[in-house]
Design a protein around this motif. Sequence first.
Motif, PDB file in Angstrom:
ATOM      1  N   THR A  31       0.823  -1.200   0.000  1.00  0.00           N
ATOM      2  CA  THR A  31       0.000   0.000   0.000  1.00  0.00           C
ATOM      3  C   THR A  31       0.866   1.262   0.000  1.00  0.00           C
ATOM      4  O   THR A  31       1.776   1.402   0.816  1.00  0.00           O
ATOM      5  N   ARG A  34       3.820   3.143  -5.891  1.00  0.00           N
ATOM      6  CA  ARG A  34       3.273   3.644  -7.147  1.00  0.00           C
ATOM      7  C   ARG A  34       4.342   3.598  -8.222  1.00  0.00           C
ATOM      8  O   ARG A  34       5.532   3.541  -7.934  1.00  0.00           O
ATOM      9  N   VAL A  38       3.965  -1.161 -10.502  1.00  0.00           N
ATOM     10  CA  VAL A  38       2.641  -1.393  -9.930  1.00  0.00           C
ATOM     11  C   VAL A  38       1.608  -1.500 -11.044  1.00  0.00           C
ATOM     12  O   VAL A  38       0.763  -2.403 -11.046  1.00  0.00           O
ATOM     13  N   GLU A  39       1.680  -0.596 -12.009  1.00  0.00           N
ATOM     14  CA  GLU A  39       0.719  -0.625 -13.115  1.00  0.00           C
ATOM     15  C   GLU A  39       0.829  -1.920 -13.911  1.00  0.00           C
ATOM     16  O   GLU A  39      -0.178  -2.522 -14.297  1.00  0.00           O
ATOM     17  N   GLN A  42      -0.786  -4.658 -11.992  1.00  0.00           N
ATOM     18  CA  GLN A  42      -2.236  -4.520 -12.066  1.00  0.00           C
ATOM     19  C   GLN A  42      -2.771  -5.067 -13.394  1.00  0.00           C
ATOM     20  O   GLN A  42      -3.818  -5.728 -13.420  1.00  0.00           O
ATOM     21  N   GLU A  46      -5.239  -8.091 -13.847  1.00  0.00           N
ATOM     22  CA  GLU A  46      -6.485  -7.874 -14.585  1.00  0.00           C
ATOM     23  C   GLU A  46      -6.726  -9.010 -15.577  1.00  0.00           C
ATOM     24  O   GLU A  46      -7.835  -9.563 -15.663  1.00  0.00           O
ATOM     25  N   PHE A  51      -8.000  -8.282 -10.838  1.00  0.00           N
ATOM     26  CA  PHE A  51      -8.054  -6.823 -10.724  1.00  0.00           C
ATOM     27  C   PHE A  51      -9.161  -6.343 -11.656  1.00  0.00           C
ATOM     28  O   PHE A  51      -9.112  -6.574 -12.856  1.00  0.00           O
ATOM     29  N   PRO A  55      -6.153  -0.007 -14.414  1.00  0.00           N
ATOM     30  CA  PRO A  55      -4.834   0.111 -13.776  1.00  0.00           C
ATOM     31  C   PRO A  55      -4.417   1.569 -13.648  1.00  0.00           C
ATOM     32  O   PRO A  55      -4.556   2.351 -14.593  1.00  0.00           O
ATOM     33  N   TYR A  59      -0.787   1.578  -5.666  1.00  0.00           N
ATOM     34  CA  TYR A  59      -1.089   0.394  -4.880  1.00  0.00           C
ATOM     35  C   TYR A  59      -1.989   0.793  -3.716  1.00  0.00           C
ATOM     36  O   TYR A  59      -1.529   1.157  -2.640  1.00  0.00           O
ATOM     37  N   THR A  63      -5.957  -2.839  -5.148  1.00  0.00           N
ATOM     38  CA  THR A  63      -4.816  -3.657  -5.553  1.00  0.00           C
ATOM     39  C   THR A  63      -4.457  -4.658  -4.466  1.00  0.00           C
ATOM     40  O   THR A  63      -4.170  -5.827  -4.743  1.00  0.00           O
ATOM     41  N   LYS A  64      -4.471  -4.212  -3.228  1.00  0.00           N
ATOM     42  CA  LYS A  64      -4.123  -5.100  -2.119  1.00  0.00           C
ATOM     43  C   LYS A  64      -5.077  -6.292  -2.062  1.00  0.00           C
ATOM     44  O   LYS A  64      -4.664  -7.433  -1.833  1.00  0.00           O
TER      45      LYS A  64
END
Length: 205
Positions: A31, A34, A38-39, A42, A46, A51, A55, A59, A63-64
Amino acid sequence: MKFAHVLGSLVLASCFYLFVFEDSASAMMDTGSRGSEVEHMQRVLEKLEYFHTTPTGYYGSVTKEAVRDFQADFGLRADGVAGTNTLNMLSNLEMIAHVVHGESRGEIYEGKVAVASVILNRVQSSEFPGSTYGVIYQQNAFTALNDGQYWLTPDASSYRAAKDAYFGWDPSEGATYYYNPSGVSDEWIYSRDVIKTIGQHVYAR
């Protein structure tokens, strides 16, 4: 389930794949994290159907929760923190999805899962390298590596095929080889025992 057998042989993917870190201590996102890593995570989550929003590279709680659900399904510590084991598993699934897309994107879904299964069957076989990375990057193991199709962006069905194979669906019935008879350049492959045919691919051991 197959993932239980291959988890111990996971390696951090190098070059193109997911996450490259200088040391294991930095191989973690949680958390507040960024950025592009991270993207990318994601986007992979996805395609793996964990997810369910756009995106953002941040985070947060969504996301968590996606990471936690992924971890729970794959037998990892479900703490929602993307640490080394979680990132390794995501990297392995991404590598398999690239092979599936490069080698079988014109095949029916069962054929895509079968190609993913062959990779996992090789990881478990003493005749091949003991990691997903080692199997995929073994010299001349997969045509897609040689002709560049491996580097195409996998679609969601290729990721789902990798996931289904990890969860134990093996349409190849234990095959460690597959080939398209119309494109065989080395007749050695015909010496292998044929198990079945799915679409344009013959599966053998």
